[in-house]
Design a protein around this motif. Structure first.
Motif, PDB file in Angstrom:
ATOM      1  N   GLY A  46     -10.977   7.799  -3.643  1.00 42.46           N
ATOM      2  CA  GLY A  46      -9.775   8.544  -3.937  1.00 42.46           C
ATOM      3  C   GLY A  46      -9.460   9.662  -2.977  1.00 42.46           C
ATOM      4  O   GLY A  46      -8.384  10.256  -3.065  1.00 42.46           O
ATOM      5  N   VAL A 103      -7.040  12.133  -4.829  1.00 40.72           N
ATOM      6  CA  VAL A 103      -6.459  11.515  -6.011  1.00 40.72           C
ATOM      7  C   VAL A 103      -7.290  11.889  -7.229  1.00 40.72           C
ATOM      8  O   VAL A 103      -8.526  11.963  -7.151  1.00 40.72           O
ATOM      9  N   SER A 118      -8.943   4.531  -7.707  1.00 42.17           N
ATOM     10  CA  SER A 118      -8.003   5.467  -7.099  1.00 42.17           C
ATOM     11  C   SER A 118      -7.498   5.012  -5.734  1.00 42.17           C
ATOM     12  O   SER A 118      -6.700   5.719  -5.116  1.00 42.17           O
ATOM     13  N   GLU A 162      -3.589   4.548  -5.472  1.00 46.85           N
ATOM     14  CA  GLU A 162      -2.853   5.803  -5.411  1.00 46.85           C
ATOM     15  C   GLU A 162      -2.979   6.440  -4.027  1.00 46.85           C
ATOM     16  O   GLU A 162      -2.013   6.999  -3.500  1.00 46.85           O
ATOM     17  N   ALA A 214      -1.373   3.010 -10.316  1.00 46.09           N
ATOM     18  CA  ALA A 214      -2.450   3.745 -10.999  1.00 46.09           C
ATOM     19  C   ALA A 214      -3.100   2.860 -12.060  1.00 46.09           C
ATOM     20  O   ALA A 214      -2.466   1.985 -12.649  1.00 46.09           O
ATOM     21  N   HIS A 233      -1.701  11.298 -13.762  1.00 49.33           N
ATOM     22  CA  HIS A 233      -2.090  10.848 -12.428  1.00 49.33           C
ATOM     23  C   HIS A 233      -1.333  11.684 -11.405  1.00 49.33           C
ATOM     24  O   HIS A 233      -0.103  11.781 -11.441  1.00 49.33           O
TER      25      HIS A 233
END
Length: 394
Positions: free
Chosen positions: A160, A180, A187, A190, A227, A236
């Protein structure tokens, strides 16, 4: 870089196992020789089960099958030698040995299949990393760049945390580092939204607030689609720090969207660049009070910028203490970006006991200045720069 995934540990060449693989076969020969010399009331044949059971820990399925077959032949030979092949005792020993040998071969085949799957997953992760999280160049314009990337999940190479650099038209270098909410594989989608929007908009928008507004619009439009709301139904969002570092002049700009402040290293002084006009994280448009506002700062030749995610400063020691990044950077001798990243990485591993609980990203940028006579000596003392993993890059 100090951390190895499970697949690396399984697939690495066995250290010293080639010679040890001969031990089970030596045991078969020794047990057979001793048993045929022993009195009739001493039965050592059951010990032959050690051979296939030991081979499965030292070698692959083929060698394990060979050890089982040889142990079975040795058991039959012992039974024939003692004139009792048809007795219930010897028949039960032969059957038990055959069943055990078959089971350990199946276990070995399953282990090899798992190792191949892990190797394939690692290859996919490395390919995804090259596509999604492309490593910044070591030199971009007048800047020198070094970086570190570690993931919380052993079998992944991306997570992330995100960072990227891009050239703008004025000319300058645009930099983003972000985090993220969450970590690991869930993640990645995203992070990909933010990186794709940044790379597309970095050279299109002369003004930094316009670029951040584009990032916000893209995240709000696409975040719910990518997500993992099924397993993580909460909010999120993405914290981000976006910088504009012009090629000419020392005046730089940043927009901080809920991200930890960067560290400006000037000589022996380390100064956190706290935002005077902070913005909420990307994806939280409802909290914004208008257009993002920039914070100017001075970035002179020879200065270092240390950008990081909260996985660095929230890394805990076994005693529960957070990693004091600013203090450690101030304690290290000033040097190249590579040497600083290397020293922070090693110190972070020592602080945490070698295990990161969260995705971790570190980016060090230096505006090139006059060569420093002592720099080469400092790099030699600091050690070699980190490799290009989110090995770790690490």
């Amino acid at each position: 870089m100090g951390r190895r995934s499970v697949s690396e540990r399984l697939l690495e060449p066995p250290s010293g196992r080639g010679k040890l693989a001969a031990v089970p076969f030596a045991l078969i020969a020794a047990i057979t020789a001793v048993d045929v010399q022993a009195p009739d009331d001493v039965h050592l044949g059951p010990l032959l089960v050690i051979a296939p059971a030991l081979t499965v820990a030292l070698a692959g399925a083929r060698l394990t099958a060979l050890a089982g077959a040889l142990a079975l032949l040795a058991q039959v030979f012992i039974a024939v030698f003692h004139g009792g092949l048809g007795t219930a005792n010897h028949v039960s020993q032969i059957i038990a040995l055959a069943v055990l040998s078959l089971l350990v071969v199946l276990v070995s085949l399953a282990r090899e299949r798992r190792a191949r799957q892990l190797s394939e997953a690692r290859s996919v992760a490395e390919t995804a990393q090259r596509v999604l999280l492309r490593p910044p160049p070591r030199r971009i314009g007048p800047l020198r760049v070094a970086w570190l990337y570690l993931t919380a999940e052993d079998e992944t190479r991306i997570g992330g945390d995100l960072f990227a650099t891009a050239r703008a038209a004025h000319p300058s270098t645009r930099v983003i580092i972000g985090d993220v909410r969450g970590s690991g594989l869930t993640s990645i989608g995203e992070a990909s939204v933010v990186l794709a929007s940044f790379r597309e908009g970095a050279h299109r928008h002369p003004a930094l607030p316009d670029l951040v507004a584009t990032l916000e619009e893209s995240v709000c439009r696409n975040l719910e689609e990518v997500a993992d709301t099924e397993h993580d139904p909460g909010e999120h969002f993405v914290t981000a720090l976006v910088l504009d570092l012009p090629d000419q002049g020392a005046q730089a700009q940043m927009v901080n969207c809920g991200h930890p402040p960067p560290l400006l290293v000037r000589g022996s002084r380390v100064e956190p660049l706290h935002p005077r006009s902070p913005s909420p994280p990307l994806g939280m448009a409802g909290l914004r009070g208008g257009e993002p506002r920039t914070d100017p700062f001075t970035f002179e030749p020879g200065d270092l910028l240390v950008l990081y995610t909260d996985g660095v400063i929230e890394a805990r020691s076994p005693a529960g203490e957070f990693y004091p990044l600013a203090e450690r950077v101030a304690a290290f001798l000033p040097g190249s970006p590579e040497s600083l990243v290397h020293r922070v990485h090693q110190d972070l591993l020592t602080h945490t006991g070698g295990r990161a609980a969260d995705d971790t990203a570190l980016l060090v940028i230096e505006r090139a200045g006059p060569p420093r006579a002592e720099e080469g000596q400092r790099v030699l003392h600091a050690g070699a720069p980190p490799s290009a993993r989110p090995q770790g890059r690490g």
